[in-house]
Design a protein around this motif. Structure first.
Motif, short mmCIF file in Angstrom:
data_model
loop_
_atom_site.label_atom_id
_atom_site.label_comp_id
_atom_site.label_asym_id
_atom_site.label_seq_id
_atom_site.Cartn_x
_atom_site.Cartn_y
_atom_site.Cartn_z
N TYR A 83 0.82 -1.21 0.00
CA TYR A 83 0.00 0.00 0.00
C TYR A 83 0.86 1.26 0.00
N THR A 84 0.32 2.30 -0.59
CA THR A 84 0.89 3.64 -0.49
C THR A 84 -0.22 4.57 -0.04
N THR A 85 0.00 5.25 1.08
CA THR A 85 -0.95 6.22 1.60
C THR A 85 -0.38 7.61 1.39
N THR A 86 -1.21 8.53 0.89
CA THR A 86 -0.81 9.91 0.70
C THR A 86 -1.85 10.81 1.36
N TYR A 87 -1.38 11.67 2.23
CA TYR A 87 -2.24 12.64 2.94
C TYR A 87 -1.73 14.02 2.54
N THR A 88 -2.58 14.83 1.94
CA THR A 88 -2.18 16.16 1.47
C THR A 88 -3.06 17.21 2.14
N THR A 89 -2.41 18.27 2.64
CA THR A 89 -3.14 19.37 3.24
C THR A 89 -2.37 20.67 2.99
N PHE A 90 -2.85 21.77 3.54
CA PHE A 90 -2.29 23.08 3.22
C PHE A 90 -2.33 23.97 4.46
N VAL A 91 -1.25 24.70 4.69
CA VAL A 91 -1.18 25.68 5.77
C VAL A 91 -1.13 27.05 5.11
N LYS A 92 -2.08 27.87 5.45
CA LYS A 92 -2.22 29.17 4.79
C LYS A 92 -1.20 30.17 5.30
N LYS A 93 -0.83 31.11 4.44
CA LYS A 93 0.06 32.23 4.70
C LYS A 93 1.49 31.78 4.97
N CYS A 94 2.27 31.76 3.92
CA CYS A 94 3.67 31.36 4.01
C CYS A 94 4.48 32.50 4.63
N THR A 95 5.09 32.23 5.77
CA THR A 95 6.03 33.15 6.40
C THR A 95 7.31 32.37 6.69
N GLY A 96 8.39 33.07 6.89
CA GLY A 96 9.64 32.40 7.21
C GLY A 96 9.53 31.58 8.48
N ALA A 97 8.91 32.13 9.53
CA ALA A 97 8.78 31.43 10.80
C ALA A 97 7.92 30.18 10.66
N ARG A 98 6.80 30.31 9.95
CA ARG A 98 5.90 29.17 9.78
C ARG A 98 6.58 28.08 8.94
N LEU A 99 7.27 28.48 7.89
CA LEU A 99 7.97 27.52 7.03
C LEU A 99 9.08 26.80 7.82
N ALA A 100 9.82 27.55 8.64
CA ALA A 100 10.89 26.95 9.46
C ALA A 100 10.32 25.96 10.46
N ALA A 101 9.19 26.29 11.08
CA ALA A 101 8.56 25.39 12.05
C ALA A 101 8.10 24.09 11.39
N LEU A 102 7.49 24.21 10.21
CA LEU A 102 7.04 23.02 9.49
C LEU A 102 8.22 22.20 8.98
N GLN A 103 9.25 22.88 8.48
CA GLN A 103 10.42 22.17 7.97
C GLN A 103 11.11 21.37 9.07
N ALA A 104 11.08 21.88 10.29
CA ALA A 104 11.69 21.17 11.42
C ALA A 104 10.99 19.83 11.67
N GLY A 105 9.73 19.73 11.30
CA GLY A 105 9.00 18.48 11.49
C GLY A 105 8.96 17.61 10.25
N ALA A 106 9.57 18.07 9.17
CA ALA A 106 9.54 17.32 7.91
C ALA A 106 10.63 16.23 7.91
N GLY A 107 10.51 15.31 6.97
CA GLY A 107 11.51 14.27 6.80
C GLY A 107 10.93 12.88 6.97
N ASP A 108 11.83 11.90 7.05
CA ASP A 108 11.42 10.50 7.20
C ASP A 108 11.23 10.15 8.67
N GLY A 109 10.65 8.97 8.90
CA GLY A 109 10.56 8.44 10.26
C GLY A 109 9.54 9.13 11.15
N LYS A 110 8.42 9.51 10.59
CA LYS A 110 7.38 10.19 11.38
C LYS A 110 6.18 9.27 11.59
N ILE A 111 5.44 9.53 12.64
CA ILE A 111 4.13 8.92 12.85
C ILE A 111 3.15 10.06 12.95
#
Length: 166
Positions: A83-111
């Motif tokens: 199986y391949t599961t894909t979950y797509t969503t959107f966070v409104k208003k791109c700011t440097g702080a918001r992008l940095a916070a989301l990027q910190a949680g990005a990557g492999d090995g997540k639940i």
């Protein structure tokens, strides 16, 4: 002679009542190493999830309903379904702080735990086989950050009926 592989089949009754599509505009995310255990599976659901000491799931409030799709494919030898599961969503208003916070949680090995509009919580990822989170700024007519969660797995998604450690 009965086919041995069909002995576990059960009837499924018609579902009556409301049924809402899409995912709620929020998700919970943790590194798989921060999850100590995921409880036993009973009837396609897990009731307990234990976190490592002082660890919790983070909550990402998203700006729109998300979509989640799982696609199965038979293995080359026909013995298993992958199986391949894909979950797509959107966070409104791109700011440097918001992008940095989301990027910190990005990557492999997540639940990730996502909640559908029927109120059911779904686990995306597992111990030793976490999902991947990718964030991409979209400075176009929407101006925000797309979040795409993907997971390749050999078992169907599990519902989570317990309390999320926040």
């Amino acid at each position: 002679m009965a086919d041995v592989c069909c002995t576990d089949q059960e009837d499924i009754e018609k579902e009556c009542g409301p049924n809402a599509g899409y995912m709620k505009p929020s998700l919970n995310i943790a590194c798989e190493g921060n999850v100590a255990t995921i409880g036993a599976v009973t009837a396609g659901a897990v009731a307990t999830m234990t976190m490592e000491a002082t660890e919790v799931f983070n909550t990402w409030a998203t700006s729109q309903k998300g979509t989640m799709d799982t696609v199965g494919a038979l293995s080359d030898d026909g013995s298993t379904v992958n199986y391949t599961t894909t979950y797509t969503t959107f966070v409104k208003k791109c700011t440097g702080a918001r992008l940095a916070a989301l990027q910190a949680g990005a990557g492999d090995g997540k639940i990730v735990i996502g909640t559908d509009k029927n109120g059911l919580k779904w686990i995306i990822g597992e111990k030793e086989n976490g999902c991947t989170v990718v964030v991409s700024p979209k400075i176009n007519e929407k101006n925000g950050i797309e979040v795409v969660i993907s997971w390749e797995h050999s078992k169907l998604l599990l519902e989570y009926t317990g309390v999320i450690a926040l």
